[in-house]
Motif scaffolding. Sequence first.
Motif, PDB file in Angstrom:
ATOM      1  N   ASP A 141     -12.409  39.856  11.229  1.00  0.00           N
ATOM      2  CA  ASP A 141     -12.850  39.296  12.516  1.00  0.00           C
ATOM      3  C   ASP A 141     -11.723  38.481  13.160  1.00  0.00           C
ATOM      4  N   ILE A 159      -6.125  40.290  18.288  1.00  0.00           N
ATOM      5  CA  ILE A 159      -5.838  41.465  19.128  1.00  0.00           C
ATOM      6  C   ILE A 159      -6.398  41.250  20.533  1.00  0.00           C
ATOM      7  N   THR A 160      -7.635  40.710  20.609  1.00  0.00           N
ATOM      8  CA  THR A 160      -8.262  40.426  21.904  1.00  0.00           C
ATOM      9  C   THR A 160      -7.441  39.405  22.691  1.00  0.00           C
ATOM     10  N   GLN A 161      -6.872  38.448  21.975  1.00  0.00           N
ATOM     11  CA  GLN A 161      -6.051  37.413  22.617  1.00  0.00           C
ATOM     12  C   GLN A 161      -4.671  37.940  23.037  1.00  0.00           C
ATOM     13  N   LYS A 162      -4.383  39.186  22.647  1.00  0.00           N
ATOM     14  CA  LYS A 162      -3.098  39.828  22.991  1.00  0.00           C
ATOM     15  C   LYS A 162      -1.899  39.045  22.435  1.00  0.00           C
ATOM     16  N   ALA A 177      -3.325  48.857  18.685  1.00  0.00           N
ATOM     17  CA  ALA A 177      -3.152  47.978  19.850  1.00  0.00           C
ATOM     18  C   ALA A 177      -1.680  47.657  20.108  1.00  0.00           C
ATOM     19  N   LYS A 224      -6.154  48.601  13.212  1.00  0.00           N
ATOM     20  CA  LYS A 224      -6.548  48.205  14.569  1.00  0.00           C
ATOM     21  C   LYS A 224      -5.378  47.568  15.308  1.00  0.00           C
ATOM     22  N   ASP A 234      -9.300  40.846  14.683  1.00  0.00           N
ATOM     23  CA  ASP A 234      -9.878  41.351  15.942  1.00  0.00           C
ATOM     24  C   ASP A 234      -9.677  40.343  17.068  1.00  0.00           C
ATOM     25  N   ASN A 235      -9.924  39.080  16.770  1.00  0.00           N
ATOM     26  CA  ASN A 235      -9.773  38.040  17.795  1.00  0.00           C
ATOM     27  C   ASN A 235      -8.316  37.908  18.244  1.00  0.00           C
TER      28      ASN A 235
END
Length: 309
Positions: free
Chosen positions: A77, A83-86, A110, A106, A80-81
């Motif tokens: 998790d 990656i979302t935060q770039k 990305a 993942k 994932d966070n």
Amino acid sequence: MKLLTGLMMAASLTAAALAGTASANAADKFVVGYTNLADTDVFTMSRKNAFIEAVKADPDVEVRFTDANLDISKQLDQIDNFITQKVNAIIAVPVDYDGIVPGIEKANAAGVPVITLGIAAAGGEYTFVGSKNYDAGRLQGEFMKEKLPKDAKILYLQGTPGLYHSVERLQGFTDACLKERPDVTLLASLTGNYDRAEGMKVTEDWIQSFPQFDAIIAANDQMALGALEALKTAGRLQGVMISGVDGTADALAAIKAGEIAQTIFQNAKGQGAATFEVIEGLKAGQPAPKEKLVAFESITADNVDQYMQ
């Protein structure tokens, strides 16, 4: 009134300019996400702190730290966070060799480079920074092969079952000692889960079960120190060699006191610095290396002073 309005407009423009500068500064940062195996683990915290010190050399690198607390689902998790935060790169100290793979894949998809620190992964594209765990066990085995008396009886405290570094450290020891010294008998091999209290409890049981043994080899210093406490309490330390892994301050002090025979130095400072070097390379647009290794080193009474601060 016009003066007040003008002042308000000037203040607004100044605030906007400051906000714009802050955004620009944030955009200029090379952002790294760091997910740690467990902030409660002595050695992984030493390694994390070493990286924190190393990264101070570049104010343009921003690191966001998280703690998986030995929970691979939580660690995935966290990835994932990130990656979302770039983020620009991810450093992971994996909870699990196999379990970390989906997170790495993942990040690969990305386009986020991944560094696994201290612990490798079963798959995905990543840079490994750390030491070969097989070598830690090999160095323990080479020491015991030379030091154990004929027909010696020994005990082995395993790391957490299923973790690849636990397996590799045991295999290294087996190849270097047990296969080379067929006269040595392994009385028992049980897990202490890399924990001092568990290492002490297992050793207490062994003291009751085995009237004589010559050495306890532990897959890390915490278990070795737990074994030491159990032996001292039972009055059984005399004639028993203890070996651990990590080169922690407590283990070095025990070697200096003549209570532990050996620890294998895992260079937290070296690993932190090597990780920072990889980050700096990524920041400069250089291709990531497949691995950056920092060798294990054997510490005994002969050289312990070189490692004590």
